[in-house]
Design a protein around this motif. Structure first.
Motif, mmCIF file in Angstrom:
data_model
loop_
_atom_site.group_PDB
_atom_site.id
_atom_site.type_symbol
_atom_site.label_atom_id
_atom_site.label_comp_id
_atom_site.label_asym_id
_atom_site.label_seq_id
_atom_site.Cartn_x
_atom_site.Cartn_y
_atom_site.Cartn_z
ATOM 1 N N GLU A 179 0.832 -1.207 0.000
ATOM 2 C CA GLU A 179 0.000 0.000 0.000
ATOM 3 C C GLU A 179 0.865 1.255 0.000
ATOM 4 O O GLU A 179 0.595 2.212 -0.735
ATOM 5 N N ARG A 180 1.917 1.261 0.816
ATOM 6 C CA ARG A 180 2.815 2.427 0.885
ATOM 7 C C ARG A 180 3.566 2.632 -0.419
ATOM 8 O O ARG A 180 3.707 3.762 -0.893
ATOM 9 N N GLU A 181 4.052 1.549 -1.006
ATOM 10 C CA GLU A 181 4.926 1.655 -2.174
ATOM 11 C C GLU A 181 4.157 1.702 -3.493
ATOM 12 O O GLU A 181 4.722 2.077 -4.526
ATOM 13 N N GLY A 182 2.890 1.305 -3.465
ATOM 14 C CA GLY A 182 2.114 1.272 -4.691
ATOM 15 C C GLY A 182 2.549 0.195 -5.662
ATOM 16 O O GLY A 182 2.343 0.310 -6.877
ATOM 17 N N LEU A 183 3.098 -0.893 -5.123
ATOM 18 C CA LEU A 183 3.551 -2.013 -5.958
ATOM 19 C C LEU A 183 3.901 -3.177 -5.036
ATOM 20 O O LEU A 183 4.046 -3.009 -3.821
ATOM 21 N N PHE A 184 4.016 -4.363 -5.637
ATOM 22 C CA PHE A 184 4.539 -5.496 -4.871
ATOM 23 C C PHE A 184 5.218 -6.443 -5.842
ATOM 24 O O PHE A 184 4.698 -6.724 -6.926
ATOM 25 N N THR A 185 6.399 -6.903 -5.469
ATOM 26 C CA THR A 185 7.130 -7.890 -6.271
ATOM 27 C C THR A 185 7.650 -8.973 -5.339
ATOM 28 O O THR A 185 7.999 -8.697 -4.183
ATOM 29 N N PHE A 186 7.710 -10.182 -5.848
ATOM 30 C CA PHE A 186 8.318 -11.265 -5.065
ATOM 31 C C PHE A 186 8.585 -12.471 -5.970
ATOM 32 O O PHE A 186 8.080 -12.567 -7.091
ATOM 33 N N ASN A 187 9.440 -13.380 -5.467
ATOM 34 C CA ASN A 187 9.627 -14.657 -6.125
ATOM 35 C C ASN A 187 8.351 -15.465 -5.930
ATOM 36 O O ASN A 187 7.846 -15.590 -4.810
ATOM 37 N N SER A 188 7.852 -16.020 -7.003
ATOM 38 C CA SER A 188 6.551 -16.679 -6.967
ATOM 39 C C SER A 188 6.472 -17.746 -5.884
ATOM 40 O O SER A 188 7.410 -18.526 -5.680
ATOM 41 N N ILE A 189 5.334 -17.780 -5.199
ATOM 42 C CA ILE A 189 5.051 -18.813 -4.211
ATOM 43 C C ILE A 189 4.591 -20.089 -4.896
ATOM 44 O O ILE A 189 4.772 -21.193 -4.388
ATOM 45 N N VAL A 190 4.008 -19.957 -6.089
ATOM 46 C CA VAL A 190 3.403 -21.093 -6.771
ATOM 47 C C VAL A 190 4.454 -21.962 -7.455
ATOM 48 O O VAL A 190 4.281 -23.169 -7.585
ATOM 49 N N ASP A 191 5.561 -21.362 -7.913
ATOM 50 C CA ASP A 191 6.619 -22.150 -8.537
ATOM 51 C C ASP A 191 7.973 -21.597 -8.095
ATOM 52 O O ASP A 191 8.051 -20.594 -7.392
ATOM 53 N N SER A 192 9.035 -22.244 -8.534
ATOM 54 C CA SER A 192 10.374 -21.891 -8.044
ATOM 55 C C SER A 192 11.215 -21.158 -9.079
ATOM 56 O O SER A 192 12.396 -20.919 -8.839
ATOM 57 N N PHE A 193 10.617 -20.783 -10.231
ATOM 58 C CA PHE A 193 11.451 -20.212 -11.286
ATOM 59 C C PHE A 193 10.949 -18.871 -11.811
ATOM 60 O O PHE A 193 11.530 -18.331 -12.748
ATOM 61 N N THR A 194 9.886 -18.308 -11.252
ATOM 62 C CA THR A 194 9.396 -17.026 -11.764
ATOM 63 C C THR A 194 9.411 -15.946 -10.681
ATOM 64 O O THR A 194 9.401 -16.226 -9.486
ATOM 65 N N HIS A 195 9.437 -14.706 -11.161
ATOM 66 C CA HIS A 195 9.335 -13.532 -10.305
ATOM 67 C C HIS A 195 8.108 -12.750 -10.759
ATOM 68 O O HIS A 195 7.864 -12.600 -11.958
#
Length: 261
Positions: free
Chosen positions: A191-207
């Motif tokens: 909410e503060r940054e107006g964005l969110f990024t992370f290494n995917s929880i669903v698989d091990s090879f995507t961001h």
């Protein structure tokens, strides 16, 4: 007399709710089922499910498919959806934004929203990658599993978030438990940054990258996302976020107005 009319109206309303429940259940299952299987899995009386299934079949909302009396969503729903899309310019603007994102980044671009208390991909444009990164459009996914989910619930209070998300949805695909308070902290960061990024929880090879598409009230009605190979996403983080923010700003100024003509 009024009491009788009220009772009849209430019965019709319950029947309509149940009909939508059947349609939504089939959408989520993504396979044809027998009416008795539908009744058992949604916990409804078989007699009422059979009655509603027959009504939906007679109107083309459901169709027989797969043999043995199995039913699935009918082509009438496609025509209804096509009529909705044809009525609004916003869907065309959304497609253009996704195409531009995919062309600029060569990554898979998605337009995502909430469907009840789940996350879903509404639109997608695959990138120019030698291997395919994609998600089934319309598939319901637990909110805590997604980058977009942090943005889509950010307008809610902490307690409202906990009330909104089913407790079992904090169990991640690999079996790990995501602490609700950790999730809420990430929501407030998004909410503060107006964005969110992370290494995917669903698989091990995507961001995953997500930015909000805001409505007039200021909260995120949807998100624009990029799903990238992990190393490439991290290396191009700044550029990808700039592309997403530019596209989201364009959509925020493209209201869902009816098409002319």
């Amino acid at each position: 007399m009024d009491a009788v009319q009220d009772e009849a109206a209430g019965k019709r309303a319950r029947g309509l709710d149940r009909a939508f429940e059947i349609l939504d259940f089939l959408r989520q299952k993504r396979q044809a089922l027998k009416p008795n299987e539908i009744a058992a899995q949604i916990g409804a009386p078989r007699s009422s499910v059979y009655e509603l299934v027959n009504l939906l079949l007679s109107n083309g909302i459901l169709e027989f498919t797969g043999g043995e009396g199995r039913v699935y969503l009918g082509r009438k729903l496609y025509f209804l959806g096509a009529a909705y899309e044809n009525h609004f310019d916003f869907t065309r603007e959304c497609e253009a934004a996704l195409e531009q994102l995919a062309d600029e980044t060569r990554e898979t671009a998605q337009f995502c929203m909430l469907d009840g208390n789940k996350y879903t991909v509404v639109r997608m444009r695959e990138g120019a990658r030698p291997f395919r990164i994609s998600t089934d459009i319309g598939q319901s996914v637990p909110i805590p599993w997604t980058a977009s989910g942090r943005l889509l619930v950010a307008h809610l209070s902490d307690q409202d978030i906990l009330n909104f998300i089913p407790p079992q949805d904090f169990r991640l695909p690999g079996g790990e438990w995501l602490e609700p308070q950790t999730f809420i902290a990430e929501v407030r960061q998004a909410e503060r940054e107006g964005l969110f990024t992370f290494n995917s929880i669903v698989d091990s090879f995507t961001h995953c990258f997500a930015v909000p598409v805001r409505v007039e009230e200021g909260h995120a009605a949807a998100t624009l996302c990029l799903v990238t190979p992990r190393d490439d996403g991290i290396a191009n983080r700044g550029r990808y976020l700039d592309c997403l923010k530019k596209a989201a700003a364009g959509l925020e100024h493209a209201p869902a107005r009816p098409r002319r003509g």
